[in-house]
Structure formats: structure tokens, C-alpha cells
Design an enzyme around this catalytic site. Structure first.
Site, PDB file in Angstrom:
ATOM      1  N   TYR A 157       2.342  -8.425   2.701  1.00 37.89           N
ATOM      2  CA  TYR A 157       3.566  -8.674   1.913  1.00 37.89           C
ATOM      3  C   TYR A 157       4.755  -7.874   2.399  1.00 37.89           C
ATOM      4  CZ  TYR A 157       1.544  -4.632  -0.586  1.00 37.89           C
ATOM      5  OH  TYR A 157       0.993  -3.417  -0.909  1.00 37.89           O
ATOM      6  N   LYS A 158       4.570  -7.063   3.441  1.00 35.04           N
ATOM      7  CA  LYS A 158       5.691  -6.303   4.005  1.00 35.04           C
ATOM      8  C   LYS A 158       6.344  -7.169   5.094  1.00 35.04           C
ATOM      9  CE  LYS A 158       3.740  -2.076   2.283  1.00 35.04           C
ATOM     10  NZ  LYS A 158       2.832  -0.954   2.442  1.00 35.04           N
ATOM     11  N   ARG A 189      14.897   5.231   2.827  1.00 34.81           N
ATOM     12  CA  ARG A 189      14.348   4.391   3.892  1.00 34.81           C
ATOM     13  C   ARG A 189      15.115   3.077   3.936  1.00 34.81           C
ATOM     14  NH1 ARG A 189       8.061   3.364   3.272  1.00 34.81           N
ATOM     15  NH2 ARG A 189       8.948   2.108   1.595  1.00 34.81           N
ATOM     16  N   PHE A 223      -0.430   7.348   3.787  1.00 35.61           N
ATOM     17  CA  PHE A 223      -0.067   6.634   2.560  1.00 35.61           C
ATOM     18  C   PHE A 223      -0.971   7.091   1.400  1.00 35.61           C
ATOM     19  CE2 PHE A 223       0.239   2.924  -0.242  1.00 35.61           C
ATOM     20  CZ  PHE A 223       1.596   2.695  -0.220  1.00 35.61           C
ATOM     21  N   ASP A 272      -4.799   1.999   9.462  1.00 33.53           N
ATOM     22  CA  ASP A 272      -4.077   1.250   8.429  1.00 33.53           C
ATOM     23  C   ASP A 272      -2.766   0.790   9.060  1.00 33.53           C
ATOM     24  OD1 ASP A 272      -2.545   0.322   6.310  1.00 33.53           O
ATOM     25  OD2 ASP A 272      -3.339   1.798   4.884  1.00 33.53           O
TER      26      ASP A 272
HETATM   27  C1  PLP Z   1       1.859  -0.724   1.506  1.00 33.90           C
HETATM   28  C2  PLP Z   1       0.694   0.031   1.981  1.00 33.90           C
HETATM   29  C3  PLP Z   1      -0.540  -0.084   1.338  1.00 33.90           C
HETATM   30  C4  PLP Z   1      -0.669  -0.938   0.102  1.00 33.90           C
HETATM   31  O1  PLP Z   1      -1.905  -0.991  -0.456  1.00 33.90           O
HETATM   32  P1  PLP Z   1      -2.240  -2.082  -1.582  1.00 33.90           P
HETATM   33  O2  PLP Z   1      -3.691  -2.031  -1.674  1.00 33.90           O
HETATM   34  O3  PLP Z   1      -1.680  -3.389  -1.118  1.00 33.90           O
HETATM   35  O4  PLP Z   1      -1.551  -1.673  -2.843  1.00 33.90           O
HETATM   36  C5  PLP Z   1      -1.616   0.603   1.867  1.00 33.90           C
HETATM   37  N1  PLP Z   1      -1.469   1.406   2.953  1.00 33.90           N
HETATM   38  C6  PLP Z   1      -0.279   1.544   3.593  1.00 33.90           C
HETATM   39  C7  PLP Z   1      -0.173   2.400   4.805  1.00 33.90           C
HETATM   40  C8  PLP Z   1       0.840   0.875   3.115  1.00 33.90           C
HETATM   41  O5  PLP Z   1       2.017   1.011   3.724  1.00 33.90           O
END
Ligand code: PLP
Length: 394
Positions: free
Chosen positions: A205-206, A354, A102, A180
Site C-alpha cells: 500500500y506504499k 518526511r 520499523f 523487510d
Molecule cells: C509500513 C511498514 C510495515 C507495515 O506493517 P503492517 O503489517 O502492514 O501494518 C512493516 N514494516 C515496515 C518496514 C514498514 O515500512
């Protein structure tokens, strides 16, 4: 859940739906706690990041109490734990991650390595889209590696890594593993304690349905709690916080990883989201994700492959999370046309779409109807007649 009947919401891996219980929880904390108790509310709120962290750990991470904090953002937590890990491995100068990881993770690592003069090795498998194989990882591991950080589920391809196997390989070189789990938490059963994971971060939030920008979480395995030190020494990590003494003396346990005042309103949404996961059971949630993604694979093969789509996500249900990615040469136009047809997925440049089933919120009917609408757009050429790009962030 609050939903519009005609919408096929296949984007719960990016932002989960709103639980009705969260509406009440937020109204309650405003009216009956902040509104009434004012400063006295802190008697109850002061440890809330730990309490909600324990709930996340129990419901979704396979983590015993005292190792998880619900706080800050995934990005900030990632920085904090990377820095803590590097501090614990002085003399080593290599950090390993993945070219398909990411963006926030890659960018933060780039900055950390630049500032400290470390070497960042980005493993690049399958043109930066797939997952990292154990063999590929093993080929870059050596005793100069301080930290390896990967995503549990790849945000682009949807591929699921072998967390236990890879963690063991990393630890054989006495490096620390930081996972992560943002695209895995709440949809894939995680067993951090049993797998021997050192460190992890993720968002809520996902698949956690906790709302836009809701507090994230961090996990530190019990045996690392007293040895690791994060770079920001905030007052919530002070042993005698309200003694307000002249210098920093770190609190024992997970509290030593908390920087500052917890965001109480946001945490109430996290609490509702993860209470739902705990009630439903992560096993049942994962079983629905496996069935729904298998259905998506079948619908893709039957309806979309003949119209120019190619599956990116692994076909083995044990090797994926809750979302599915496919290529189409006109993916950007298709994604815009999908929005207009009330099929909400998302577009990833240059040519991927996706779609996800967030098991607590997405019905099989929604998946079926969504795929039928995508098929109809492609077969009629409707995706080429969609409105021009708007300024809206996708
Ligand atoms: C959505 C996501 C994030 C989001 O990071 P924020 O700090 O909440 O903006 C980080 N890492 C991964 C792998 C994600 O899918």
C-alpha cells in the site's frame, strides 16, 4: 490516479494514491465474479495469492515464479518467516536486528525472543536514525546467530542498505537473512534471486498503490521452500486441501506458506498496482525517484537549510529510496501547518519531517510547489500559527 490539483501529496511512501484502474477492478470483481458466480468463483480465485505473488516478484522483486505469496499483513508474514527461520537453526540463540528498524518488526522480535529465551541484539548506529554499516553488522555476527532481519530502506532516515553485501556476510555464518522491503518495494530495483536473499516481506500500500490495508507479500527463496515450516499450519498449506484429512501434510512449494483464504477484493487492487509497476518498468520508476529525491535535496539546501532544517537522508542517490527526511526543531508544528497548506508529508517524533516522491503518482511540479510552500511557512513563521493538534492520526 485520482488527485486534487491543489494538493502536493508527498506521502506516497506511507499510503499510495488510488489508481483509476483499481476502481474498475473492484467494481468488476463484485459485480461479475462474486455477485454472479458466488461459490463457483473459487474455481478462479483459489490460487490468486500465488498469481498476484508471481506478478509482484516479476515486476518489483527480481524473483522468479513460485517464491512469492500476496497474502496477510507484513507484520503477520514477518512473524511467520522469523519463526520458520528460527526453527531451521536449532541450537543457535541470537537474533540480530536494528534499533532504527520499523516498530512492528522490533516488537514482534521482542515477543519471539522472550517466548523462546533467545537473545535479541539491536545494532544501534547513528543514534538510531541512519543505516547499519556492513562493518557494524559484521561486528555482531557469529555462529550463534540464527536470524538477521533488517529493512531494505529505513523508514525514518530513508537510507538504503546494501542488501547483497549484507546477505552474503550473514550467510557466511550460516544465519538466515530476512529483509523487510516495505519502504523499498515499487521504488528501488530489487534483485532478490540474484542477490541470494533468503527471505523477505513487504507491503503493497506504499509505493505499490494498492490501498489501505491491502494484502502484503512474503518471499521465500526456491532452495528454502521445502525446508522451512511456518508456525501456523493452515488448511491452505495442506497438500490435499479438499481431502480434508485428519492431519497436516504440507503442500510443496510456496503454497506451504499460505495459511488461509486469500482476500480477493484486496488482491485485485494489488494486481492493478503492480501491473502499473510492471508496465512502467522498475528501472524507469527508480530513475525518476533518483531525480526527484536529488531535486528535493537541492531544494532543501537552497530553501530550507537556511531556515533551520538539516537533511537526515544520505546525499548519495545510490544510498536512498524514494523519501527524504529532514530535521527541524519545530517539526511537529511545521507538519500541521503543511497539512493546512495542502502539502501532505508526515511527522516523526521528535523533530523530523518526511516527504516522498512516489514516481508513478507524484509530479516534479508537486515536489517543487510543496517545497516552496514549506519554505514560505518557515520564512513567514506561519508554521507557528497553525491550528492546534487534532485527534487525527499522522
Ligand atoms: C509500513 C511498514 C510495515 C507495515 O506493517 P503492517 O503489517 O502492514 O501494518 C512493516 N514494516 C515496515 C518496514 C514498514 O515500512
Amino acid at each position: 490516479m485520482v488527485a486534487d490539483e491543489s494538493t502536493c501529496y508527498l506521502d506516497g511512501n506511507s499510503l499510495g494514491r488510488l489508481p483509476r484502474a483499481s476502481l474498475r477492478a473492484v467494481a468488476d470483481v463484485m459485480e461479475h465474479e462474486w455477485g454472479r458466480d458466488l461459490i463457483a468463483g473459487w474455481d478462479g480465485w483459489i490460487d490468486e495469492a500465488q498469481h498476484v505473488g508471481d506478478l509482484i516478484g516479476r515486476a518489483a522483486l527480481g524473483a522468479a515464479a513460485g517464491q512469492v505469496l500476496a497474502i496477510d499483513t507484513t507484520s503477520a508474514n514477518f512473524y511467520q518467516l522469523c519463526a520458520a527461520a528460527l526453527r531451521a537453526r536449532p541450537g543457535r540463540s541470537t537474533v540480530v536486528s536494528d534499533a532504527a528498524n520499523f516498530p512492528t518488526d522490533r516488537y514482534i522480535l521482542e515477543g519471539i525472543c522472550r517466548d523462546r529465551g533467545l537473545r535479541l541484539v539491536l545494532v544501534d548506529d547513528f543514534d538510531g536514525e541512519g543505516d547499519v554499516s556492513l562493518d557494524r553488522l559484521a561486528s555482531v555476527l557469529n555462529d550463534d546467530v540464527a536470524l538477521v532481519t533488517l529493512s531494505v530502506v529505513q523508514y525514518r532516515s530513508g537510507a538504503l542498505h546494501d542488501v547483497a553485501g549484507m546477505t552474503a556476510a550473514i550467510q557466511r555464518h550460516a544465519a538466515l537473512a530476512l529483509w523487510d522491503a516495505s519502504h523499498a518495494v515499487g521504488v528501488v530495483p530489487l534483485e532478490f534471486d540474484r542477490w541470494g536473499v533468503d527471505l523477505a516481506v513487504g507491503c503493497t500500500y506504499k509505493y505499490g498503490n494498492s490501498g489501505p490495508g491491502a494484502p502484503a507479500w512474503l518471499y521465500v527463496a526456491a532452495h528454502h521452500l521445502d525446508a522451512l515450516q511456518v508456525p501456523i499450519q493452515g488448511w491452505f498449506a495442506q497438500a490435499d486441501q479438499f481431502g480434508m484429512g485428519p492431519s497436516f501434510e504440507r503442500a510443496p512449494g510456496i503454497r506451504g506458506f499460505q495459511v488461509a483464504t486469500p482476500p480477493i477484493v484486496g488482491l485485485r487492487c494489488v494486481r492493478e498496482g503492480f501491473r502499473m509497476i510492471e508496465r512502467a518498468g522498475i528501472g524507469a520508476i527508480a530513475a525518476k525517484a533518483a531525480r526527484a529525491t536529488a531535486m528535493m535535496v537541492s531544494l532543501h539546501d537552497a530553501w530550507l537549510a537556511p531556515l533551520g532544517c538539516t537533511l537526515v537522508t544520505p546525499r548519495d542517490p545510490a544510498r536512498r529510496g524514494g523519501h527524504l527526511t529532514f530535521h527541524h526543531p519545530q517539526a511537529e508544528q511545521l507538519s500541521r501547518a503543511m497539512r493546512a497548506a495542502n502539502v501532505i508529508g508526515d511527522y516523526r517524533a521528535p523533530n523530523q519531517v518526511r516527504v516522498a516522491c512516489s514516481p508513478l503518482a507524484t509530479s516534479y511540479v508537486e515536489v517543487w510547489d510543496g517545497f516552496a510552500r514549506i519554505r514560505d511557512l518557515l520564512s513567514s513563521g506561519g508554521h507557528l500559527r497553525a491550528a492546534p493538534p487534532s485527534s487525527r492520526v499522522t
